[in-house]
Scaffold this active site. Sequence first.
Site, PDB file in Angstrom:
ATOM      1  N   HIS A 122      -3.913  -4.167 -14.188  1.00 20.81           N
ATOM      2  CA  HIS A 122      -3.496  -2.759 -14.251  1.00 20.81           C
ATOM      3  C   HIS A 122      -3.724  -2.231 -15.666  1.00 20.81           C
ATOM      4  CE1 HIS A 122      -1.102  -2.701 -10.371  1.00 20.81           C
ATOM      5  NE2 HIS A 122      -1.353  -3.994 -10.526  1.00 20.81           N
ATOM      6  N   LEU A 144      -3.424   8.883  -4.121  1.00 18.60           N
ATOM      7  CA  LEU A 144      -3.085   9.457  -2.825  1.00 18.60           C
ATOM      8  C   LEU A 144      -2.419   8.376  -1.989  1.00 18.60           C
ATOM      9  CD1 LEU A 144      -6.400  11.435  -2.195  1.00 18.60           C
ATOM     10  CD2 LEU A 144      -4.447  12.004  -3.655  1.00 18.60           C
ATOM     11  N   ASP A 145      -1.108   8.505  -1.837  1.00 19.73           N
ATOM     12  CA  ASP A 145      -0.284   7.460  -1.223  1.00 19.73           C
ATOM     13  C   ASP A 145       0.231   7.945   0.136  1.00 19.73           C
ATOM     14  OD1 ASP A 145       1.317   5.327  -0.666  1.00 19.73           O
ATOM     15  OD2 ASP A 145       2.725   5.645  -2.319  1.00 19.73           O
ATOM     16  N   ASP A 233       0.352  11.294  -6.163  1.00 18.58           N
ATOM     17  CA  ASP A 233       1.072  10.749  -7.329  1.00 18.58           C
ATOM     18  C   ASP A 233       0.293  11.104  -8.591  1.00 18.58           C
ATOM     19  OD1 ASP A 233       2.521   9.394  -9.193  1.00 18.58           O
ATOM     20  OD2 ASP A 233       2.379   7.436  -8.215  1.00 18.58           O
ATOM     21  N   ARG A 250      -6.197  -7.320  -5.033  1.00 14.69           N
ATOM     22  CA  ARG A 250      -4.829  -6.923  -4.744  1.00 14.69           C
ATOM     23  C   ARG A 250      -4.072  -8.120  -4.190  1.00 14.69           C
ATOM     24  NH1 ARG A 250      -3.966  -1.465  -5.066  1.00 14.69           N
ATOM     25  NH2 ARG A 250      -1.924  -2.283  -5.648  1.00 14.69           N
ATOM     26  N   LYS A 510     -49.163 -11.561   2.910  1.00 19.69           N
ATOM     27  CA  LYS A 510     -48.849 -11.029   1.582  1.00 19.69           C
ATOM     28  C   LYS A 510     -47.333 -11.080   1.408  1.00 19.69           C
ATOM     29  CE  LYS A 510     -50.642  -7.505  -1.469  1.00 19.69           C
ATOM     30  NZ  LYS A 510     -49.503  -7.517  -2.372  1.00 19.69           N
TER      31      LYS A 510
END
Length: 802
Positions: A122, A144-145, A233, A250, A510
């Site tokens: 963090h 965005l929670d 947030d 995480r 080729k």
Amino acid sequence: MPAAPQTVEVAGRRLRVSNLERVMYPETGTTKADVIAYYTRIAPLLLPHVAGRPVTRKRWVEGVGTADAPEESFFAKALEPGAPSWVPRRAIPHSTGPKDYPLVEEVASLVYLAQVASLELHVPQWRFTAAGEPGPADRLVLDLDPGPGMGLAECAEVARLIRPILAGMGLEAHPVTSGSKGIHLYAALPQPMPSDSASALAHELARALEADHPDLVVSAMRKDLRAGRVFVDWSQNNGKKTTVAPYSLRGRSRPSVAAPRTWEEIDDPELRHLELDEVLARAESLGDPLAEVDALPVEHGPLRSYIAKRTAGRTPEPVPETPHAEPPHAGELPRFVVHEHHASRLHWDLRLERDGVLASWAVPKGIPETPERNHLAVRTEDHPLAYIDFHGTIPKGEYGAGTMTVWDTGTYETEKWRDREVIVTLRGREDGPLHEVRIALIRTQGEGEKASWLLHRTKQQPTQQPGHQPDSSDQDAGDPPPQRPAPMLAVHGTPGLARTLSDPPWAEFKWDGVRALAEWRSGALRLFARSGTEITHRYPELSEPARTHVDGWDALLDGEIVALDEQGRPSFSLLQNRMHLERGDDIARERGRVPALLYLFDILRLDGRDLTALPLEERRAILERVTATAGPTVVVPPVLDDVDLALDVAQEHGLEGVVAKRRSSPYRAGTRSEDWLKLKLTRMQEAVIGGFRRGRGARSDSFASLLLGIPEADGLRYVGRVGSGFSERELHRIRTTLAPLCADASPFLDVPREDAADATWVTPTLVGEVEFAEWTRSGNLRQARWRGLRPDKSPDDVRREA
């Protein structure tokens, strides 16, 4: 029984690792070794986002456990007392006293943190200043929670609402699926601002969004208001708060990742969080969608010490405007220079090109003349690449005052480059004093600038120096050193013409790789590009003696270095990730991601016998016999006696095309012969890069398109531009490579006004390859798509394909 701890070396750093078999994510069986491998491989993308920022870790010593029985975790701020001394740290005051936070700026630091089970990293939205103080915020983040009853789809909807609002403020939003529940939106701040101001700005934006969409968005911190809405947030912009770093793992039941995404992915109705294997796989082709958010700040550039000691205008030395590393030069091998410096005391300066700078040592007595005498070398500040050919007199009163001349210069090959030991072979000018010499630098005391090193001329030296003529003391009479000719080349042809070569014709596929001559001597393999440059070190899986034994002490073979995609097809774009590398750690990393194979199709010499005059059929029989005992990385592909069938097979398997050869043809070294005809299913063209058009929007830091030309008798003929087919990594690499080649005038004979209007011209030395639909009547490429740089080709090799 757990495996014993072991000491490993990572990019020149030595550290102790243990419990590698410990399962950190029981649901997927992901071990600590897997975690370390992930952070090692993702480091090039992750490090810019944490550089200069204090890192708070979230640790799971026993692993994360399961959803039903999670293991305990804890936040770690201060660096552990037993942490390696080479991990940099900065102090931040706390109520209980200052705490030393780690700075993570190299892959070895990531490995150490993974070893102590720091799964989550963090960081705040600010970096330390050069004085070691917390600086202003240089990026904005909105978390965005999703509240109860909401999910990732609703977060994506809110993200799409925020994007144009930020755009109206001159900020470009970049999404990251957090790996936990929601989405983070990042935006680089063109002008850094105090963290309080950034937090207030984010708060106002969140409140305005809530006012417009009260049924979808909430900006208040109260949890009881979040049901059925997405909480924006804004508080993570506070200087004392942190956000999980992009590309961090995480600590969920599965190894999910805070993964930067494209807006196209955000629009996908099946959007979901990604896990570590998926992130690594997409990083290969996509690069870093978040790259432009985190440019390395000035105070972290490697040339900061050099610039601090000099003032432009007072010294004739080159003084860059910023201390950042410079783009690498376009040559195959890194360069070196030895300066003779008549300062207050005569000494010599050894400078080796490395990572965009010249790593430099002051050597009071110069390069040792024999292995019996070692000399002191003192590490000095890194110098800019422009210093490679600097000479002149530095005025009295300036740093390093005195006369500087170039004693010798050339290229070098790296055998080992570690924190305490460097072994290289220098190849100087043909008429210079150094010739070819293998040296070792061993650090004996101190770190960084002013550290003491021992400079040693090794007992094992290159067998022959440039310009040296062998005599009876060098070798036995009648045993001259074998020569490596330039490879034979094919011309463009048609199936009808190919059928006339012989009855029946000889058809090879080729392989869409990099041409290479392979020389086996005494069981060891060396690889050489078309230019004659040795490239053995780039493909260690091909050159390891245990896997490359060939039945013959002396064999020279012709072939192609190939990388295969997931369908087993040769992929030139995959090989692009390897063909430019020089550093051992980079090569080792890419070797695991993109393993190479050596496809052989001809043999030129065996046990001192020149085979080039033999018919192709006879050479092929010898080739198959000689390579019968080769290892699994060496392949002799099949040939067909039906050109049409070969083309059908190539089409079915997505191959580039076919090469038809006359069965009776000798090997015409260095010649483009009609005995070999290439029949391409996809139209491709090599071209010389003469300029680029400036990029805008997402490409503002790279380019919009490259301007291409083909050499003709009267000059470089413009054939159009290419702007598609580039990965993010390729855009950055090419722009970096072109930077030192910028020129004032167009190298082309003629360029349409609309293409020249915003063009930046470059010296036409780089060759690239495109695929295209057709030639236009005016002689331009139609619907060109980029395939990759061709460092194995020079502009003289380029000609128009039919």
